[in-house]
Design an enzyme around this catalytic site. Structure first.
Site, PDB file in Angstrom:
ATOM      1  N   LYS A  51      10.013  32.471  52.021  1.00 29.94           N
ATOM      2  CA  LYS A  51       8.966  32.794  51.312  1.00 29.94           C
ATOM      3  C   LYS A  51       8.638  31.788  49.636  1.00 29.94           C
ATOM      4  CE  LYS A  51      13.408  33.499  50.852  1.00 29.94           C
ATOM      5  NZ  LYS A  51      13.818  32.883  51.462  1.00 29.94           N
TER       6      LYS A  51
ATOM      7  N   GLY B 215      15.866  26.485  49.386  1.00 28.40           N
ATOM      8  CA  GLY B 215      14.831  25.467  49.578  1.00 28.40           C
ATOM      9  C   GLY B 215      13.528  26.442  50.389  1.00 28.40           C
TER      10      GLY B 215
ATOM     11  N   GLN C  76      17.782  33.110  49.598  1.00 33.97           N
ATOM     12  CA  GLN C  76      18.268  33.098  50.470  1.00 33.97           C
ATOM     13  C   GLN C  76      17.669  34.881  51.564  1.00 33.97           C
ATOM     14  OE1 GLN C  76      20.257  32.706  47.944  1.00 33.97           O
ATOM     15  NE2 GLN C  76      19.757  30.916  48.374  1.00 33.97           N
TER      16      GLN C  76
END
Ligand code: GDP
Ligand code: IMO
Ligand code: MG
Length: 425
Positions: free
Chosen positions: A15, A39, A222
């Protein structure tokens, strides 16, 4: 053009890299949920930047970055990260904004996260990142949370003392070390001056941006299968990383969203505990981990690896309304003679699930159903034009699109910024 970008699997799909790519054509990048459990990696030249709380658009000068109301923000982690970003040579003043409505992750939330995880018996452990995310969201929903705006108020020390007292009762029951309330007050108060310049009414800021025809880019952290509602509950995070979360976590209406992009790794990984139907425990799994560098960007844990799961991806398309896919890490599959796509989960009685079941006990009884395709067995990282991809790589991608629907928008064939192909977007 306002875009929501979400993870379509169990996180770490790339992402950060795709956000960095899309920031070029955006004005404001907005985090709307999660916290420093994320992260997000961006590789520029020979430098690797990992962002946890600060939106991945920060590496583009002049772009605004917002931490929305849906985020849980640890002021310690944030201060550390802000220093880091400035040391990399990206100034923040005037373009980084934190919602006064965002919840804060405090030291006692982190202590509770660790104590609760330690108290869970084997088989029930979630494998959290230990960043205090669950307890901070529990406090928010329980209506005893601490918002960013609270740290600026004169009664902040009393709030801290009350919260530490409550947390200590829980920590004691869990057999964990208790915290000293005065120590906590003295820990947080000195941060106020550094934090203050960034705290603002981000809802006002975002709506002014919309009125000025600016493009907003919402950066999901996420992923769909870690969503508190749609994921493999209870082995999930405590927020809504799915597209709807972009609205509740920012104060921007669904009417303002023009498109949803799902980021999809061309195989599957998961870090932490919980079901993973296509997980590999053999040499192929090890190859994916090694070639893909599959080690957590936040915790350094080795990621579990497996074949591409089309059941998960189609489910993600539905619950997020994904228009376009950003497919990543094609290059990691370059050497495989055969690549596999999971199209369903077969129960012992022969029934095949083609949508993700809610019942994890039923899922545990299933075997993945695979389609096998020939690999391409040649490098792809140097390719800059989709037409030049090996035929078998195109067949693999097209077969996946046939099963899951949606259009291919972006294809990533390496970690670096330049290894990103714009297809159809
Ligand atoms: P995020 O959490 O979704 O932002 O993903 P992470 O940053 O945690 O993990 C993705 C990892 O894959 C990072 O190390 C990226 O540098 C790397 N990466 C992203 N896209 C590609 C790609 O197309 N090929 C390869 N080999 N690595 C990639
Ligand atoms: P990005 O944004 C992968 C996982 C944890 C654990 C579960 C709950 O980088 O994709 P938490 O600390 O949130 O309470 O942990 O969720 N998890 C992630 N896995 N990528 C992430 O973020 C994750 N954030 C949380 O490993 O299984
Ligand atoms: Mg990650």
């Amino acid at each position: 053009m306002n875009t929501v970008l979400v993870g379509a699997q169990w996180g770490d799909e790339g992402k950060g890299k795709v956000i960095d790519f899309l920031t070029e054509e955006s004005d404001v990048v907005v985090r709307f949920q999660g916290g420093s459990n994320a992260g997000h990696t961006v590789v520029v030249g020979d430098k690797k930047y990992v962002l946890h709380l600060v939106p991945s658009g920060i590496l583009h000068e002049g772009k605004h970055c917002v931490i929305g109301n849906g985020v849980v923000m640890d002021p310690f982690d944030l201060m550390k990260e802000l220093d880091q970003v400035e040391s990399w040579g990206f100034p923040l003043k005037g373009r980084f904004h934190i919602s006064e409505r965002a919840q804060m992750v405090m030291q006692w939330h982190r202590a509770l996260d660790k104590a609760e995880e330690a108290a869970r018996p084997d088989g029930e452990k979630i494998g959290t990142t230990g960043r205090g995310i669950g307890p901070a969201y529990a406090a928010k929903v329980g209506r005893y949370g601490m918002r960013v705006g609270d740290i600026l108020k004169p009664n902040f020390p009393e709030l801290v003392r009350k919260q530490v007292g409550d947390a200590n009762r829980k920590l004691k029951a869990l057999g964990a070390h208790e915290l000293d309330a005065d120590e906590m007050v003295n820990l947080y108060l000195p941060m106020v001056p550094a934090l203050m310049p960034y705290v603002t009414d981000t809802i006002q800021f975002l709506h002014e941006s919309l009125e000025a025809d600016k493009s907003l880019l919402f950066e999901g952290a996420q992923a769909t299968m870690l969503d508190i509602d749609f994921g493999t509950y209870p082995f999930v995070t405590s927020s809504n990383p799915t597209a709807g979360g972009a609205c509740t976590g920012s104060g921007v209406s669904p009417r303002a969203i023009d498109r949803v992009i799902g980021v999809l790794k061309l195989y599957t990984t998961r870090v932490g505990e919980g079901p993973f139907p296509t997980e590999l425990f053999d040499a192929d799994g090890e190859t994916l981990r090694t070639r893909g560098g599959e080690f957590g960007a936040t915790t350094g844990r080795p990621r579990r690896c497996g074949w591409f799961d089309a059941v998960v991806a189609r489910f993600a398309r539905r619950v997020n309304g994904i228009d376009y896919w950003a497919m990543t890490k094609l290059d990691v599959l370059d050497e495989f003679p055969v690549v596999k796509i999971c199209t369903g989960y077969r129960r012992k009685d022969g029934f095949v699930y083609t949508t993700f079941p809610a019942d994890l006990d039923a899922l545990a009884q299933c075997e993945p159903v695979y389609e096998e395709l020939p690999g391409w067995q040649c490098p792809t990282s140097h390719i800059t034009d989709y037409a030049e991809l090996p035929e078998n790589a195109k067949k693999y991608i097209n077969r996946i699109l046939d099963i899951i629907g949606g259009k291919l928008g972006v294809l990533s064939v390496g970690p670096a910024r330049e290894t990103t192909l714009r297809i159809n977007i």
